[in-house]
Design a protein around this motif. Structure first.
Motif, PDB file in Angstrom:
ATOM      1  N   TYR A   5       0.823  -1.216   0.000  1.00 36.83           N
ATOM      2  CA  TYR A   5       0.000   0.000   0.000  1.00 36.83           C
ATOM      3  C   TYR A   5       0.857   1.265   0.000  1.00 36.83           C
ATOM      4  O   TYR A   5       0.475   2.274  -0.571  1.00 36.83           O
ATOM      5  CB  TYR A   5      -0.987  -0.022   1.172  1.00 36.83           C
ATOM      6  CG  TYR A   5      -1.860  -1.237   1.112  1.00 36.83           C
ATOM      7  CD1 TYR A   5      -2.823  -1.358   0.105  1.00 36.83           C
ATOM      8  CD2 TYR A   5      -1.684  -2.295   1.997  1.00 36.83           C
ATOM      9  CE1 TYR A   5      -3.599  -2.501   0.002  1.00 36.83           C
ATOM     10  CE2 TYR A   5      -2.465  -3.430   1.908  1.00 36.83           C
ATOM     11  CZ  TYR A   5      -3.418  -3.535   0.909  1.00 36.83           C
ATOM     12  OH  TYR A   5      -4.184  -4.648   0.795  1.00 36.83           O
ATOM     13  N   LEU A   6       2.024   1.159   0.646  1.00 36.83           N
ATOM     14  CA  LEU A   6       2.914   2.325   0.641  1.00 36.83           C
ATOM     15  C   LEU A   6       3.482   2.555  -0.754  1.00 36.83           C
ATOM     16  O   LEU A   6       3.737   3.690  -1.160  1.00 36.83           O
ATOM     17  CB  LEU A   6       4.053   2.128   1.651  1.00 36.83           C
ATOM     18  CG  LEU A   6       3.631   2.140   3.115  1.00 36.83           C
ATOM     19  CD1 LEU A   6       4.846   1.979   4.007  1.00 36.83           C
ATOM     20  CD2 LEU A   6       2.882   3.418   3.475  1.00 36.83           C
ATOM     21  N   SER A   7       3.654   1.446  -1.497  1.00 39.34           N
ATOM     22  CA  SER A   7       4.231   1.619  -2.839  1.00 39.34           C
ATOM     23  C   SER A   7       3.262   2.326  -3.789  1.00 39.34           C
ATOM     24  O   SER A   7       3.667   2.808  -4.845  1.00 39.34           O
ATOM     25  CB  SER A   7       4.714   0.287  -3.411  1.00 39.34           C
ATOM     26  OG  SER A   7       3.630  -0.594  -3.476  1.00 39.34           O
ATOM     27  N   VAL A   8       1.985   2.431  -3.383  1.00 42.35           N
ATOM     28  CA  VAL A   8       1.019   3.234  -4.162  1.00 42.35           C
ATOM     29  C   VAL A   8       1.557   4.666  -4.312  1.00 42.35           C
ATOM     30  O   VAL A   8       1.401   5.307  -5.358  1.00 42.35           O
ATOM     31  CB  VAL A   8      -0.360   3.259  -3.441  1.00 42.35           C
ATOM     32  CG1 VAL A   8      -1.292   4.305  -4.035  1.00 42.35           C
ATOM     33  CG2 VAL A   8      -0.997   1.880  -3.472  1.00 42.35           C
ATOM     34  N   ALA A 411       4.557  11.267   3.000  1.00 41.62           N
ATOM     35  CA  ALA A 411       3.270  10.639   2.681  1.00 41.62           C
ATOM     36  C   ALA A 411       3.235   9.196   3.195  1.00 41.62           C
ATOM     37  O   ALA A 411       2.233   8.757   3.784  1.00 41.62           O
ATOM     38  CB  ALA A 411       3.045  10.673   1.166  1.00 41.62           C
ATOM     39  N   LYS A 412       4.328   8.473   3.010  1.00 43.75           N
ATOM     40  CA  LYS A 412       4.376   7.071   3.467  1.00 43.75           C
ATOM     41  C   LYS A 412       4.284   6.987   4.993  1.00 43.75           C
ATOM     42  O   LYS A 412       3.568   6.136   5.531  1.00 43.75           O
ATOM     43  CB  LYS A 412       5.676   6.409   2.992  1.00 43.75           C
ATOM     44  CG  LYS A 412       5.709   6.165   1.496  1.00 43.75           C
ATOM     45  CD  LYS A 412       7.044   5.565   1.082  1.00 43.75           C
ATOM     46  CE  LYS A 412       7.141   5.537  -0.432  1.00 43.75           C
ATOM     47  NZ  LYS A 412       8.430   5.035  -0.900  1.00 43.75           N
ATOM     48  N   CYS A 413       5.018   7.858   5.674  1.00 45.10           N
ATOM     49  CA  CYS A 413       4.983   7.835   7.154  1.00 45.10           C
ATOM     50  C   CYS A 413       3.565   8.132   7.653  1.00 45.10           C
ATOM     51  O   CYS A 413       3.062   7.454   8.559  1.00 45.10           O
ATOM     52  CB  CYS A 413       5.953   8.864   7.729  1.00 45.10           C
ATOM     53  SG  CYS A 413       7.669   8.533   7.328  1.00 45.10           S
ATOM     54  N   ILE A 414       2.926   9.132   7.061  1.00 46.11           N
ATOM     55  CA  ILE A 414       1.575   9.510   7.504  1.00 46.11           C
ATOM     56  C   ILE A 414       0.594   8.369   7.227  1.00 46.11           C
ATOM     57  O   ILE A 414      -0.228   8.013   8.094  1.00 46.11           O
ATOM     58  CB  ILE A 414       1.095  10.805   6.814  1.00 46.11           C
ATOM     59  CG1 ILE A 414       1.974  11.988   7.227  1.00 46.11           C
ATOM     60  CG2 ILE A 414      -0.368  11.102   7.147  1.00 46.11           C
ATOM     61  CD1 ILE A 414       1.728  13.260   6.420  1.00 46.11           C
ATOM     62  N   ALA A 415       0.704   7.768   6.036  1.00 41.68           N
ATOM     63  CA  ALA A 415      -0.209   6.666   5.686  1.00 41.68           C
ATOM     64  C   ALA A 415      -0.019   5.504   6.656  1.00 41.68           C
ATOM     65  O   ALA A 415      -1.002   4.935   7.170  1.00 41.68           O
ATOM     66  CB  ALA A 415       0.061   6.217   4.251  1.00 41.68           C
TER      67      ALA A 415
END
Ligand code: ZN
Length: 462
Positions: A5-8, A411-415
């Motif tokens: 999902y992070l790779s999105v 963005a990845k950290c927040i997600a």
């Protein structure tokens, strides 16, 4: 959160970069962010979010919601620019680009990093079918406008269980420092015009009142807590003719202190000084409350969780190209900055967690959200180390590869943090417990009075 999902966020790199660059190229100041808001709303709609506009009656405030049920996690985006900072991109010297404003605080990245996070969380909700709601909040007018303060006053964030945001910076860290509460007030004086040489006895100078008010406030400074700050700008000096007694004058004040109560008490004393100045000069005083924001309420539970996510995901290392640019701007244009370092020009490593909750002397309207629900705030190294905030140097670096990579990392950290809160109810409850304790039984009292409406810079300048 599954890496998938992070790779999105990497898959959407081009969309995110184009959006951030569009914001950079169309900088708009507080409450006039029409193009920026429209562009982010379009991406949200294309990604399947339900978009609601005109939040709190502000044309450029909006939300994008995806999912259903609890918990509801808010991700806060900003996209306003600063006046007077139009600057050419990718150069290492000051070179105005002819624009009236520029992204001198990196909010073109801020809004888009938050957007990338919301999209990744949406993908996770969609694929897993887990309960939970993610809401991207488009929050305008952070600079000098306290957009979130108006939104919080009108209950926009009441639906949230927690909120996460970030800010581009010159280092990568979880923010534990505290910011100051503030009030902004426009004081007006009305006098009587007259020939300054021939009939001065018939004139009553509003400009004199302004000057006496400012002198009074200089004396006040000794008798307020040293952590407070009082700034002012004369927005109307009455005119250009020294041979006319100035019949009107205005001064815009910004008062900061550790909490809303202290700001209010200083505000009342400044009001008395303004009245005194009017009395001394035979003029009339009135004032308009422009905006306010609250101090930040930290949340250690959320901060520690986000700090772990930052480590798990890993801060991206700068490339040779990033380092070459950073070295050049450090040598040419950051020589006055005490933290700039030509040998280590990008501070990309995650700074150790700082438990001290140091008091900073700036303010952010994230403060108001932090009074409503547990809120946390991280920063990632998007510019060369030592780059001063609100500067042309930030604008010049706002479209470079480092800025975009730092945005995707944020963005990845927040997600990852949002999904952790959706899957770990004990952790969320702990964060809420801490929030209740820190806020106290009185809860949030919005510092902006009910009848005050947001004002753009142009409306203050007129
Ligand atoms: Zn900012």
């Amino acid at each position: 959160m599954d890496q998938k999902y992070l790779s999105v966020i990497d898959e959407k790199a081009q969309l995110l970069q184009e959006t951030a660059d569009y914001l950079w190229e169309n900088p708009e100041t507080a409450f006039t962010e029409f193009k920026s808001a429209e562009r982010i709303c379009k991406v949200l709609r294309d990604e399947g979010f339900a978009v609601e506009e005109n939040l709190a009656n502000i044309k450029t405030a909006f939300s994008g919601t995806y999912g259903s049920g609890k918990p509801v996690i808010g991700i806060l985006g900003e996209y306003d620019a600063l006046s007077g900072l139009g600057q050419v991109s990718g150069v290492t010297h000051a070179e105005p680009n002819g624009g009236e404003c520029g992204h001198g605080c990196g909010h073109n990245l801020l809004g888009v990093g938050a957007l990338g996070a919301a999209i990744a969380v949406k993908e996770w909700l969609k694929e897993t079918g887990n309960p939970g709601t993610v809401v991207y909040f488009g929050t305008p007018g952070e600079e000098g406008g306290s957009g979130k303060g108006f939104m919080a006053r009108d209950g926009v964030f009441d639906c949230l269980d927690a909120a996460i945001t970030w800010h581009p910076a010159d280092k990568t860290y979880i923010r534990t420092n505290l910011s100051l509460a503030n009030y902004q007030i426009l004081y007006k004086f009305d006098g009587i015009a007259s020939h300054a040489g021939g009939k001065p006895e018939l004139g009553r100078s509003a400009l004199d009142a302004c000057e006496l008010m400012n002198v009074g406030v200089q004396f006040l400074r000794e008798h307020i807590p040293s952590s407070c700050r009082i700034h002012y700008a004369i927005t109307d000096a009455g005119g250009f003719s020294p041979n006319v007694v100035q019949p009107h004058a205005e001064v815009l004040y910004l008062i900061r202190a550790v909490d809303n109560k202290t700001v209010k008490s200083i505000y009342e004393r400044v009001n008395d000084i303004a009245k005194g100045a009017a009395l001394m000069t035979g003029t009339k005083e009135s004032h308009d409350f422009i905006k306010a924001c609250s101090n930040t309420v930290p949340n250690t539970v959320l901060q520690m969780m986000m700090y772990e996510k930052m480590h798990e995901i890993g801060s991206p290392e700068p490339t040779e190209e990033d380092l070459a640019f950073a070295r050049k701007i450090t040598a040419e244009s950051l020589t006055q900055s005490p933290t700039a370092d030509p040998d280590h020009p990008i501070w990309w490593e995650i700074d150790p967690y700082d438990h001290s909750e140091k008091q900073e002397h700036g303010s952010t309207d994230v403060g108001d959200v932090s009074w409503v629900c547990p809120t946390t705030h991280l920063s990632t190294a998007s510019v060369a180390r030592g780059t001063p905030p609100h500067s042309w140097q930030i604008v010049a670096q706002g479209k470079l590869p480092l800025a975009h990579r730092a945005t995707r990392y944020a963005a990845k950290c927040i997600a990852a943090g949002a999904v952790e809160l959706m899957t770990n109810p004990e952790l969320l409850e702990k964060a809420k417990e801490e929030h209740r304790r820190r806020v106290g039984p009185e809860g949030y009292e919005a510092p902006i009075p009910k009848d005050v409406v947001p004002r753009s810079m142009d409306s203050l300048r007129k």
